[in-house]
Design an enzyme around this catalytic site. Sequence first.
Site, short mmCIF file in Angstrom:
data_model
loop_
_atom_site.label_atom_id
_atom_site.label_comp_id
_atom_site.label_asym_id
_atom_site.label_seq_id
_atom_site.Cartn_x
_atom_site.Cartn_y
_atom_site.Cartn_z
N LEU A 1 35.28 17.98 46.08
CA LEU A 1 36.76 18.02 46.05
C LEU A 1 37.07 18.65 44.53
O LEU A 1 37.94 19.02 44.53
CB LEU A 1 37.57 16.82 46.66
CG LEU A 1 37.44 16.43 47.94
CD1 LEU A 1 38.25 15.15 48.28
CD2 LEU A 1 37.79 17.54 48.96
N GLY B 1 31.84 8.12 42.78
CA GLY B 1 30.83 7.90 43.60
C GLY B 1 31.24 8.64 45.03
O GLY B 1 31.30 9.83 44.95
N SER C 1 34.58 3.84 39.81
CA SER C 1 36.00 3.00 39.76
C SER C 1 35.70 2.08 40.83
O SER C 1 35.88 2.66 41.92
CB SER C 1 37.30 3.73 39.39
OG SER C 1 38.26 2.91 39.37
N ILE D 1 30.11 19.06 52.91
CA ILE D 1 28.83 18.37 52.63
C ILE D 1 27.84 19.50 52.10
O ILE D 1 26.96 19.54 51.42
CB ILE D 1 28.38 17.45 53.57
CG1 ILE D 1 29.22 16.12 53.38
CG2 ILE D 1 26.88 17.17 53.35
CD1 ILE D 1 28.82 14.95 54.45
N LYS E 1 24.82 16.70 66.36
CA LYS E 1 25.68 17.83 66.53
C LYS E 1 24.81 19.09 66.72
O LYS E 1 24.03 19.49 65.70
CB LYS E 1 26.68 17.72 65.22
CG LYS E 1 27.62 19.04 65.47
CD LYS E 1 28.29 19.12 64.09
CE LYS E 1 29.14 20.34 64.17
NZ LYS E 1 29.84 20.45 62.69
N VAL F 1 37.06 9.90 55.52
CA VAL F 1 37.73 10.32 56.90
C VAL F 1 36.40 10.15 57.80
O VAL F 1 36.78 10.31 59.22
CB VAL F 1 38.68 11.20 57.08
CG1 VAL F 1 39.95 10.96 56.40
CG2 VAL F 1 38.25 12.78 56.75
N VAL G 1 37.74 5.08 33.94
CA VAL G 1 37.43 5.79 32.44
C VAL G 1 38.81 5.83 32.09
O VAL G 1 39.88 5.99 32.56
CB VAL G 1 37.19 7.35 32.77
CG1 VAL G 1 37.44 8.10 31.67
CG2 VAL G 1 35.75 7.60 33.40
#
Length: 511
Positions: A334, A13, A40, A347, A79, A48, A187
């Site tokens: 990641l 997720g 999970s 992102i 921003k 963060v 998993v």
Amino acid sequence: MQNTLTSICILGGGTAGWMAATLLSSSLQGSGIKITLVESPDIATIGVGESTVPSMMEFLRVCQIDLKAFMQATAASFKLGIRFADWTTPGDAFFHPFGAVGQDLQGFDFYQAWLKTTADNSATRWLDHSPSAVMAEHNRFMLRSPQAQHWVLQNYSYALHLDAVLAARYLRDIAIARGVERIEATVDQVIVDERQFIQSLLLTNGHCVGSDFFIDCTGFQALLIKGALGIGYENWSHYLPCDRAVAVQSENTAAPVPYTLATARDAGWTWKIPLQHRTGNGYVFASRYCSDDQAVNTLLGAVQGQLLNEPRIIPFVTGRRQKIWHNNCLALGLASGFLEPLESTAIHLIYKTLIRFISDFPDRDFDVAAEASFNQKINSDYAEIRDFIILHYCTSGRSDTEFWRWCNTMPLPDSLRETLQRFHARGQINHTAEQFFSKDSWFSILEGMHQRPHKCHPLMHAFNTTQLSTSLRESAANIHATVMQMPLHADYLSKHCAATMQNHKLFEGQY
């Protein structure tokens, strides 16, 4: 028999997983492709907090997400760019703005026209010609009207500061409402066939999830792309030595400003990301020049306001997966790679990866040409951002610590070396429509680092310097006058998209 995909399984997720579920459920609507997300309950997201770039606004539009509702749910602020402090000398600062800087002149980059005027004692500053930079300098903001005819109102851009945990939660609710099936499980085993295609996931609850295609959003673990398929990692630590970050949240001590702050430190740099209800703080550093304890002390010494959680150390290896799409598996977030968040591109890379994947979307033949086309394009995206981040280090000129002395003679990719050579020759930057960072972005960083070319384009000598200077001063005055009519950023947030108390409580309870 139809050869189209019938199912996609997203494993993991967090921001990446729920961005994928939301975008695909929107883009694949009517295709009949079933989307399942397995996450999970035992694995915490890094979450963060995130500083984004303008493609975040495009993501929200493509996914038909109401901006006001999203900002209220994620305690977001606007921003306009990034303020860089102390990157050349203590006390020196510059700004990397979103959007255009100046108007091109008869086929020449505006930078060339501005460069020709810099010998004039009354010359304008580079950033005087950026609507976003002037807005940030005066803490002004308003959403741009699509019908705006004024050049200033057409040419500033913006993104969001948002809470990554709340954003993932909000996207999860949207994706599920649009038909995405969520399975909460861990998993136990990944089943791979003789062709090295993933067949199914065996879960610890005894269930088996099969799918035509899998998207790996399992973070640094890269459970599918690395663990099951064995795709290696291209390590870029020899270019970018920072390999750890420490992050902490703090209470706001003032109204949020419309920009991220990146301050150079002895062994890296600290970030400050202002949300509506708190501030995200972090220190990205090189462990060979700084211990974890030193990093924590440096960060806490820079934090204003009461801490909301304990500082957390996050190790990382800069680089990217050798293949981001392999067979029937796409790595995302990641799991696909990591570039330090100096320019807030995490992102953006998730979104760009998904858009490129949709462009080269496979059928069940899994044409290797589509896969190769995708990987070539996304590898170029990663390399471009890598080079742009290196630019901040190799041009700073700081030499007061061992880390910065290393940066003065750091190795450069050939692509970056060629870009800098062309710039220093006569102020030109090669650029294609596929690249994310505009020429104005490059010029803004280089000017902020006090890097100037040896000369301007030879045909600029045909222009009258006095007339150019007058025109630029008038243009800068027009930008300033237009910006000063805008509301303050904090007032605009409060009036149009203030976070609700319910979300404030959600925020307080998540750390």
